[in-house]
Every structure is written in C-alpha cells, then in structure tokens.
Write an enzyme that holds these catalytic residues in place. Structure first.
Site, short mmCIF file in Angstrom:
data_model
loop_
_atom_site.label_atom_id
_atom_site.label_comp_id
_atom_site.label_asym_id
_atom_site.label_seq_id
_atom_site.Cartn_x
_atom_site.Cartn_y
_atom_site.Cartn_z
N HIS A 1 8.26 -16.02 6.26
CA HIS A 1 7.64 -15.02 7.37
C HIS A 1 7.35 -16.23 8.81
CE1 HIS A 1 6.47 -10.64 5.72
NE2 HIS A 1 7.40 -11.61 5.46
N LYS B 1 0.28 -11.78 19.17
CA LYS B 1 2.34 -10.81 19.13
C LYS B 1 1.61 -9.71 18.61
CE LYS B 1 4.66 -11.90 14.80
NZ LYS B 1 5.94 -12.17 15.06
N SER C 1 13.37 -7.22 4.01
CA SER C 1 13.44 -5.52 4.60
C SER C 1 13.82 -5.68 6.35
CB SER C 1 12.81 -4.76 4.28
OG SER C 1 11.84 -5.45 5.31
N GLN C 2 14.33 -7.07 6.96
CA GLN C 2 14.31 -6.14 7.99
C GLN C 2 15.68 -6.34 8.44
OE1 GLN C 2 12.55 -8.83 10.95
NE2 GLN C 2 10.40 -7.63 11.06
N ARG D 1 4.06 -19.09 3.78
CA ARG D 1 2.26 -17.85 4.20
C ARG D 1 1.11 -18.47 2.52
NH1 ARG D 1 3.24 -12.32 7.22
NH2 ARG D 1 2.67 -13.07 9.37
N GLU E 1 3.00 -8.21 4.00
CA GLU E 1 2.35 -8.50 5.04
C GLU E 1 0.76 -9.03 4.87
OE1 GLU E 1 2.61 -4.42 7.52
OE2 GLU E 1 4.35 -5.37 6.80
N ARG F 1 -1.01 -13.21 11.07
CA ARG F 1 -1.72 -13.27 10.52
C ARG F 1 -2.57 -14.23 9.65
NH1 ARG F 1 -0.99 -7.32 11.16
NH2 ARG F 1 1.01 -6.91 11.08
N GLY G 1 10.06 -11.25 14.88
CA GLY G 1 11.40 -11.13 13.73
C GLY G 1 12.15 -9.50 14.26
N LYS H 1 3.05 -2.07 15.42
CA LYS H 1 4.16 -3.11 15.89
C LYS H 1 5.87 -2.60 15.84
CE LYS H 1 6.03 -6.72 14.30
NZ LYS H 1 5.90 -7.61 13.57
#
Length: 425
Positions: free
Chosen positions: A341, A411, A171-172, A345, A314, A386, A98, A30
């Site tokens: 996330h 997803k 980091s995105q 999580r 992740e 996840r 995201g 992805k």
C-alpha cells in the site's frame, strides 16, 4: 488542488481527557467517488456525482480524466461529468493515488494520444506491473517497465479479450480492467491466477456500479469476471460516507469509553469499512445501527482479537492501534498484501507502535500484539493517511504523541486535523 496547511511537521495529537459523546458527518467515499468518475467519463452522456469527496486523490482523478478529453466540473459539492472525445496527448499526475495510477491506464488505451503517467516519488514503489502487462496483452502500446513513470499510447480503441492477472497484491488490478472493459471491442474476460485476491468487497463494489450503468457483468465463477462489450449508460451517483475514514472516529469511542455516532451509515454497502461493526463488537464495544447512523460506545477495557483481515486490510492501521491498547493479546492475519500500500504497513505499524512501547511482533502476513503500557513519542506516517489515523488513535489514549506529517490525511479527508482536534476540544 488541495494546498498544504500550516500545521507543524510533528503535530501534537490531542488526548481524550474525558468520555466523549459526539455525532459526526464524514466526507464521501474515495473508492465510490473515483469509480463513479471513471464510469461517468466513459458513459454515453453527462451525469452527476453527488456529494463527491473533495480530496487530493479525487481531484487528481478529475484532472486525469479531464486531460484525456472528458470534462469534470468540481466547482460545487455535486460534480458534473461530461464525456468527450478522448483525443489528446496528456500528462497524468497520480500523486499517491493508487486508483489514479491503476484505473486510468485502461481508459488511456481508448484515447488517441500519448499519455504519460508519473506521481509522487514514493508512488514509484507501488505495484502496477500486472495491469501494464495485461494492457500489452490486449494490444495496447505501453512503454517498457512495470513501475511509474510509464507511457500509454492509445489508438482510439482496444480489442479486448481474455487476460490472466495475479491480483494477490491488490484488488484494484481487477477493478481497473473491469471499469473500462465494456468500451473494449470484445469486452474483457479477467481471470485471476495466484494467492487469494485481497479486499474482495472493492471488486464487488466495482461490479455493482457497472451494473448500475447497464453493463453486463458475469462474476458467477470464482476468480473470473467477464464484462460484455456495450454502452455505459449515464447514471447520477449519490456517494456514501467513507466508512474506512470512520475508523479513527469510532475508535475514539473505543479508547475514551464514550460514544461516537457516524451519521448516514448505509444499511447495505460494499464498502470494507462496514466490517468495523463486527470488529468493534468483538473488542467489547456496543454497536448500534439505526436511522440516526452507526453508534459506538466504548468499554472500560478493550478486548484483544484474533482476526483474518484479508478482505478489509485497509482497516488494519486503526485496528492495530486499538489492539495495542487492549487488555488481552491480539493477532491480525491475512494481510501480507498491505505491504504494497502507500507504505509497507506491517513493518511501519510494528516500528511505530513498538517505538511507543507496544509489544508487537511482525509476521509475514500480520501482526501479534500483547498488552503493554504505551508512552509518548513521535509516530511517523510514511506519507500514508491510514498510518496517521493510527497515530491519532494512540494519541487520544496516550499523552505526548506527536504525529509526523498529519497533512497526509488530505488524501481522503481534507482538514482532518482540525476536525479531529475540534472533537477533542
């Protein structure tokens, strides 16, 4: 679009009743697919994204870029992308992606039109404010607020320049600005100010892909990335398998004492999932990389680990599931950022693993797990793919586990449940 299946809301996770020896081919990454689509839409000519992942997140990205004026043909396995004039009012559905929520707004600033962003209800809780503030600092007209929904009104160009962001949550935030930066009049100079940036391999992936497109990127200084203004060359990309999606399959070898081989594992990659080779070795598995793929054989008893997963957060849900099944204590550290996330999580894992009998302690930035005997029950996923992966791994080792909303795996992996069930017979 990916349509819901007829699977039950509480899906009985199949138990691995025997030692497995299977070989699997996994869908594409992805992360690579969506980065390739953005760069192709901003390039100077048409290109092809080969073996693109077909999932809800990537189809939402294709739809978003098409609504802005590019054309993404998703009919086949290889997706052709033809850039177009970014001149249209549009509505962008981010779903739970995201990458769509964060990568598309910097592109929308280059469009001429009013671009409205929204997504699934839970998406309104995920952080985006740093990118919106950065865009405002670059002269982009962004509606007030720091969460979905928001609107970007583009004028056809962005001045660019220097921005300072705190990317410690994702980091995105960095990748999003870098991907569009070459099209800004003065390029972009992104500087991070805050706690260490998580998931650095994803930024390395972005930088590498920009360079493949002929973009001049300077990342020689810590916490600073500079993209020079200039054209983005069209490039055809062959998408690698999603190595993070490999986690539950390799974990299946670990919990069954069997062997799982993932085909086409790259010899060199920027994907965070490549860290599974080291993690599973530390847990007692035998790991071999060859031309046939990555081969993992499980031990008689998993060994607990003490690891900083900051750069590969992740992977935490599947790794935590394995730690809950290990014969010695584990401590997973450096992952406070995964609270932002698809769900928090750390709290979700502590809650769901604990409900099945795991001895788990939640810390600010991680989890500690002690050996315990687990039992069946319902494992809730919180609309997080996840988390579903963690649930099926526990279910492979423990009778009577029901995974709530297994469809959330669409997803990044359509038909995951049937694929997984087929392996376990």
């Amino acid at each position: 679009m990916v349509t819901p299946s007829s699977l039950p809301q509480h899906w009985p996770a199949p138990r691995a009743s025997r030692s497995l020896d299977v070989t699997v081919s996994l869908p594409g990454s992805k992360s690579l697919t969506n980065r390739a689509l953005v760069l192709a839409a901003l390039a100077e000519g048409p290109s092809v994204v080969r073996r693109a992942l077909r999932s809800r997140d990537t189809l939402l990205m294709a739809a978003a870029l098409t609504s802005l004026g590019a054309h993404v043909d998703t009919a086949g396995d290889d997706w052709s992308v033809t850039p177009g004039a970014l001149e249209a009012d549009a509505e962008v559905d981010c779903g739970l992606a995201g990458t769509v929520m964060r990568f598309v707004p910097p592109v929308a600033g280059l469009a001429r039109g009013r671009i409205a962003f929204d997504g699934d209800p839970h998406m309104r809780n995920r952080p985006i404010g740093e990118i919106l503030t950065a865009l405002r600092g670059l002269g982009v007209d962004v509606s007030d607020g720091d969460r979905l929904p928001f609107t970007v009104t583009g004028t056809g160009s962005v001045a660019g320049g220097t921005v300072v962001v705190d990317a410690s949550a994702s980091s995105q935030f960095i990748s999003a600005l870098l991907l569009a930066g070459a099209r800004y009049d003065r390029g972009i100079d992104v500087r991070h100010d805050g706690k260490p940036v998580p998931s650095l391999p994803h930024i390395d992936m972005t930088v590498a892909m920009l360079r493949q497109h002929g973009v001049d990127v300077d990342d020689s200084e810590a916490n600073r990335w500079t993209v020079a203004p200039g054209p983005i060359a069209p490039v055809d990309h062959l998408i690698e398998p999603d190595l993070s999606n490999a986690a539950p399959f390799l974990a299946l070898a670990a919990v069954s004492g069997g062997t799982v081989t993932v085909r086409d594992w790259p010899a060199a990659t920027h994907q965070a999932g490549d860290a599974l080779r080291e993690i599973l070795t530390l847990m007692g598995c035998t790991v071999t990389l060859s031309e046939a793929g990555l081969r993992v054989s499980g031990p008689d008893q998993l060994t607990g680990i003490d690891l900083d997963l900051h750069d590969v957060g992740e992977l935490t849900p599947t790794v935590a599931a394995l730690c809950a099944l290990a014969g010695s204590p584990s401590h997973l550290r450096g992952i406070e950022h995964i609270r932002g996330h698809e769900t928090d999580r750390l709290t979700a894992l502590a809650t769901e693993l604990g409900a099945l009998g795991a001895r788990v302690t939640e810390h600010r930035d991680g989890l500690s797990l002690e050996p315990a005997t687990l039992h069946g029950g319902t494992f809730h996923t919180y609309a997080d793919h996840r988390m579903a992966h963690a649930g099926v791994v526990i279910g492979a080792a423990v009778d009577g586990v029901l995974v709530e909303d297994i469809d959330t795996t669409s997803k990044t992996f359509p038909d995951f449940a049937s694929f997984w069930g087929g392996l376990l017979g």
